[in-house]
Design a protein around this motif. Structure first.
Motif, PDB file in Angstrom:
ATOM      1  N   GLU A  23      -6.562   5.738 -11.362  1.00 36.22           N
ATOM      2  CA  GLU A  23      -5.244   5.504 -10.783  1.00 36.22           C
ATOM      3  C   GLU A  23      -5.238   5.745  -9.287  1.00 36.22           C
ATOM      4  OE1 GLU A  23      -2.541   8.915 -12.045  1.00 36.22           O
ATOM      5  OE2 GLU A  23      -4.480   9.253 -12.987  1.00 36.22           O
ATOM      6  N   MET A  24      -4.291   5.069  -8.658  1.00 35.38           N
ATOM      7  CA  MET A  24      -4.015   5.272  -7.248  1.00 35.38           C
ATOM      8  C   MET A  24      -2.672   5.974  -7.142  1.00 35.38           C
ATOM      9  SD  MET A  24      -5.061   1.533  -5.728  1.00 35.38           S
ATOM     10  CE  MET A  24      -3.952   0.647  -6.824  1.00 35.38           C
ATOM     11  N   VAL A  25      -2.589   6.971  -6.275  1.00 40.47           N
ATOM     12  CA  VAL A  25      -1.341   7.678  -6.025  1.00 40.47           C
ATOM     13  C   VAL A  25      -0.973   7.454  -4.565  1.00 40.47           C
ATOM     14  CG1 VAL A  25      -0.124   9.889  -6.036  1.00 40.47           C
ATOM     15  CG2 VAL A  25      -1.910   9.436  -7.757  1.00 40.47           C
ATOM     16  N   PHE A  26       0.181   6.808  -4.337  1.00 43.01           N
ATOM     17  CA  PHE A  26       0.642   6.505  -2.991  1.00 43.01           C
ATOM     18  C   PHE A  26       1.778   7.438  -2.604  1.00 43.01           C
ATOM     19  CE2 PHE A  26      -1.280   2.484  -4.182  1.00 43.01           C
ATOM     20  CZ  PHE A  26      -1.872   2.051  -3.013  1.00 43.01           C
ATOM     21  N   SER A  27       1.717   7.950  -1.375  1.00 49.58           N
ATOM     22  CA  SER A  27       2.827   8.709  -0.808  1.00 49.58           C
ATOM     23  C   SER A  27       2.917   8.372   0.675  1.00 49.58           C
ATOM     24  CB  SER A  27       2.634  10.212  -0.971  1.00 49.58           C
ATOM     25  OG  SER A  27       3.692  10.917  -0.342  1.00 49.58           O
ATOM     26  N   GLN A  28       4.149   8.349   1.166  1.00 45.38           N
ATOM     27  CA  GLN A  28       4.358   8.138   2.600  1.00 45.38           C
ATOM     28  C   GLN A  28       3.906   9.360   3.384  1.00 45.38           C
ATOM     29  OE1 GLN A  28       8.444   7.522   3.781  1.00 45.38           O
ATOM     30  NE2 GLN A  28       7.929   7.683   5.925  1.00 45.38           N
ATOM     31  N   PHE A  29       3.959  10.528   2.743  1.00 43.15           N
ATOM     32  CA  PHE A  29       3.707  11.785   3.436  1.00 43.15           C
ATOM     33  C   PHE A  29       2.292  12.283   3.148  1.00 43.15           C
ATOM     34  CE2 PHE A  29       8.248  11.579   2.325  1.00 43.15           C
ATOM     35  CZ  PHE A  29       8.778  11.514   3.602  1.00 43.15           C
ATOM     36  N   THR A  30       1.433  12.277   4.172  1.00 41.98           N
ATOM     37  CA  THR A  30       0.071  12.766   3.965  1.00 41.98           C
ATOM     38  C   THR A  30       0.077  14.255   3.623  1.00 41.98           C
ATOM     39  OG1 THR A  30      -0.215  13.089   6.346  1.00 41.98           O
ATOM     40  CG2 THR A  30      -1.015  11.006   5.407  1.00 41.98           C
TER      41      THR A  30
ATOM     42  N   VAL B 275      -9.031   9.416  -9.493  1.00 45.43           N
ATOM     43  CA  VAL B 275      -7.797   9.455  -8.712  1.00 45.43           C
ATOM     44  C   VAL B 275      -8.100   9.071  -7.267  1.00 45.43           C
ATOM     45  CG1 VAL B 275      -5.855  10.880  -7.956  1.00 45.43           C
ATOM     46  CG2 VAL B 275      -6.926  11.324 -10.177  1.00 45.43           C
ATOM     47  N   PHE B 276      -7.263   8.204  -6.727  1.00 45.30           N
ATOM     48  CA  PHE B 276      -7.374   7.819  -5.321  1.00 45.30           C
ATOM     49  C   PHE B 276      -6.031   8.135  -4.672  1.00 45.30           C
ATOM     50  CE2 PHE B 276      -9.372   4.196  -2.577  1.00 45.30           C
ATOM     51  CZ  PHE B 276      -9.392   5.023  -1.479  1.00 45.30           C
ATOM     52  N   LEU B 277      -6.008   9.128  -3.801  1.00 43.59           N
ATOM     53  CA  LEU B 277      -4.802   9.507  -3.064  1.00 43.59           C
ATOM     54  C   LEU B 277      -4.749   8.657  -1.802  1.00 43.59           C
ATOM     55  CD1 LEU B 277      -5.103  13.399  -3.334  1.00 43.59           C
ATOM     56  CD2 LEU B 277      -3.849  11.827  -4.839  1.00 43.59           C
ATOM     57  N   ILE B 278      -3.633   7.928  -1.628  1.00 44.68           N
ATOM     58  CA  ILE B 278      -3.566   6.958  -0.547  1.00 44.68           C
ATOM     59  C   ILE B 278      -2.227   7.073   0.185  1.00 44.68           C
ATOM     60  CG2 ILE B 278      -3.714   4.514   0.061  1.00 44.68           C
ATOM     61  CD1 ILE B 278      -5.135   4.041  -2.607  1.00 44.68           C
ATOM     62  N   SER B 279      -2.303   7.134   1.493  1.00 44.39           N
ATOM     63  CA  SER B 279      -1.112   7.052   2.324  1.00 44.39           C
ATOM     64  C   SER B 279      -0.545   5.639   2.191  1.00 44.39           C
ATOM     65  CB  SER B 279      -1.485   7.335   3.780  1.00 44.39           C
ATOM     66  OG  SER B 279      -0.529   6.818   4.652  1.00 44.39           O
ATOM     67  N   THR B 280       0.736   5.521   1.888  1.00 38.29           N
ATOM     68  CA  THR B 280       1.350   4.213   1.667  1.00 38.29           C
ATOM     69  C   THR B 280       1.127   3.295   2.861  1.00 38.29           C
ATOM     70  OG1 THR B 280       3.036   5.296   0.327  1.00 38.29           O
ATOM     71  CG2 THR B 280       3.482   3.037   1.000  1.00 38.29           C
ATOM     72  N   LYS B 281       1.258   3.837   4.048  1.00 40.47           N
ATOM     73  CA  LYS B 281       1.110   3.016   5.248  1.00 40.47           C
ATOM     74  C   LYS B 281      -0.347   2.576   5.445  1.00 40.47           C
ATOM     75  CE  LYS B 281       3.183   2.684   9.731  1.00 40.47           C
ATOM     76  NZ  LYS B 281       4.062   3.301  10.690  1.00 40.47           N
ATOM     77  N   ALA B 282      -1.288   3.476   5.241  1.00 43.00           N
ATOM     78  CA  ALA B 282      -2.704   3.160   5.468  1.00 43.00           C
ATOM     79  C   ALA B 282      -3.284   2.285   4.361  1.00 43.00           C
ATOM     80  CB  ALA B 282      -3.523   4.445   5.581  1.00 43.00           C
ATOM     81  N   GLY B 283      -2.777   2.431   3.146  1.00 42.00           N
ATOM     82  CA  GLY B 283      -3.371   1.717   2.021  1.00 42.00           C
ATOM     83  C   GLY B 283      -2.587   0.539   1.513  1.00 42.00           C
ATOM     84  N   GLY B 284      -1.508   0.198   2.190  1.00 37.28           N
ATOM     85  CA  GLY B 284      -0.667  -0.887   1.707  1.00 37.28           C
ATOM     86  C   GLY B 284      -1.239  -2.273   1.902  1.00 37.28           C
ATOM     87  N   VAL B 285      -2.217  -2.408   2.778  1.00 36.02           N
ATOM     88  CA  VAL B 285      -2.802  -3.721   3.038  1.00 36.02           C
ATOM     89  C   VAL B 285      -4.313  -3.610   3.156  1.00 36.02           C
ATOM     90  CG1 VAL B 285      -0.778  -4.663   4.222  1.00 36.02           C
ATOM     91  CG2 VAL B 285      -2.484  -3.458   5.541  1.00 36.02           C
ATOM     92  N   GLY B 286      -4.980  -4.727   2.864  1.00 32.20           N
ATOM     93  CA  GLY B 286      -6.408  -4.833   3.105  1.00 32.20           C
ATOM     94  C   GLY B 286      -7.310  -4.142   2.109  1.00 32.20           C
ATOM     95  N   LEU B 287      -6.796  -3.758   0.950  1.00 35.58           N
ATOM     96  CA  LEU B 287      -7.642  -3.101  -0.045  1.00 35.58           C
ATOM     97  C   LEU B 287      -7.664  -3.911  -1.330  1.00 35.58           C
ATOM     98  CD1 LEU B 287      -6.510   0.633   0.231  1.00 35.58           C
ATOM     99  CD2 LEU B 287      -8.501  -0.428   1.275  1.00 35.58           C
ATOM    100  N   ASN B 288      -8.816  -3.910  -1.977  1.00 37.41           N
ATOM    101  CA  ASN B 288      -8.981  -4.544  -3.270  1.00 37.41           C
ATOM    102  C   ASN B 288      -9.479  -3.450  -4.212  1.00 37.41           C
ATOM    103  OD1 ASN B 288      -9.539  -6.102  -5.470  1.00 37.41           O
ATOM    104  ND2 ASN B 288     -10.972  -7.471  -4.429  1.00 37.41           N
ATOM    105  N   LEU B 289      -8.599  -2.954  -5.065  1.00 35.55           N
ATOM    106  CA  LEU B 289      -8.935  -1.805  -5.910  1.00 35.55           C
ATOM    107  C   LEU B 289      -8.715  -2.117  -7.383  1.00 35.55           C
ATOM    108  CD1 LEU B 289      -7.363   0.871  -3.590  1.00 35.55           C
ATOM    109  CD2 LEU B 289      -9.785   0.614  -4.092  1.00 35.55           C
ATOM    110  N   THR B 290      -9.453  -3.091  -7.884  1.00 36.17           N
ATOM    111  CA  THR B 290      -9.303  -3.463  -9.284  1.00 36.17           C
ATOM    112  C   THR B 290      -9.900  -2.431 -10.230  1.00 36.17           C
ATOM    113  OG1 THR B 290     -11.312  -4.805  -9.169  1.00 36.17           O
ATOM    114  CG2 THR B 290      -9.200  -5.932  -8.795  1.00 36.17           C
ATOM    115  N   ALA B 291     -10.571  -1.420  -9.707  1.00 32.50           N
ATOM    116  CA  ALA B 291     -11.075  -0.342 -10.564  1.00 32.50           C
ATOM    117  C   ALA B 291      -9.911   0.464 -11.126  1.00 32.50           C
ATOM    118  CB  ALA B 291     -12.012   0.579  -9.777  1.00 32.50           C
ATOM    119  N   ALA B 292      -8.774   0.445 -10.434  1.00 31.08           N
ATOM    120  CA  ALA B 292      -7.589   1.195 -10.878  1.00 31.08           C
ATOM    121  C   ALA B 292      -6.771   0.357 -11.846  1.00 31.08           C
ATOM    122  CB  ALA B 292      -6.730   1.586  -9.683  1.00 31.08           C
TER     123      ALA B 292
END
Length: 184
Positions: free
Chosen positions: A72-79, A121-138
């Motif tokens: 799973e990927m977990v997105f938050s705006q707040f690092t 688990v992939f912890l991702i900043s919403t702003k940094a990870g919202g574009v340009g990633l291909n994460l079909t493993a999740a």
């Protein structure tokens, strides 16, 4: 909430609405942070005194996904929230990957998550990870906090909905009832 309302009213009375917008947004941001975890706004000496139901819910989802051998990927705006989650994962001995605006090697972080079966688990900043990633493993996406623009959330979720995805992707949006998050 009372303190933020009082501060905003005072600012608007002093400077007028048009000149208080930055202060209003700052107050709304603090209220959003409290929804995630009180530790995001409390002084360091008080941070351990208050739990976060949202953090507990997220950790429950993570544990459930792990028991089902899912990623799973977990997105938050707040690092700073991602940092709290990372600390919890370390304490539970759950390997994870992390991506924020400060990440030097985005490709390596993605490769670590996609190629290391132990990193579920992939912890991702919403702003940094919202574009340009291909994460079909999740095959699961957790949106820890709502973004002002729902399109940004959709872009984050779309990281798992890419060509090559063979699994059903489950999306969890965590919201604190009776708060600013419902209004967003």
């Amino acid at each position: 909430l009372r303190r933020v309302k009082k501060e905003i009213v005072t600012q608007v009375e002093k400077k007028g609405f048009a000149n208080s917008q930055i202060h209003i947004l700052a107050g709304l941001t603090r209220l959003r942070q409290i929804c995630n975890h009180p530790a995001l706004v409390l002084p360091p000496r008080k941070r351990g005194a208050y739990p976060s139901a949202k953090l507990d819910a997220c950790l429950d989802i993570i544990e459930k996904m792990r028991s089902e051998n899912r990623k799973e990927m977990v997105f938050s705006q707040f690092t700073s929230m991602l940092d709290i989650l990372a600390k919890e994962l370390v304490g539970r001995k759950i390997p994870y990957s992390y991506l924020s605006g400060k990440t030097k090697d985005r490709k390596q972080a993605v490769n670590d998550f996609t190629q290391d079966e132990a990193k579920t688990v992939f912890l991702i900043s919403t702003k940094a990870g919202g574009v340009g990633l291909n994460l079909t493993a999740a095959d699961a996406v957790v949106i820890f906090d709502p973004w002002w623009n729902p399109q940004i959330e959709r872009q984050a979720i779309d990281r798992a909905h890419r060509i090559g995805q063979s699994k059903t992707v489950h999306v969890y949006r965590l919201r604190t009832i009776g708060t600013i998050e419902e209004k967003i």
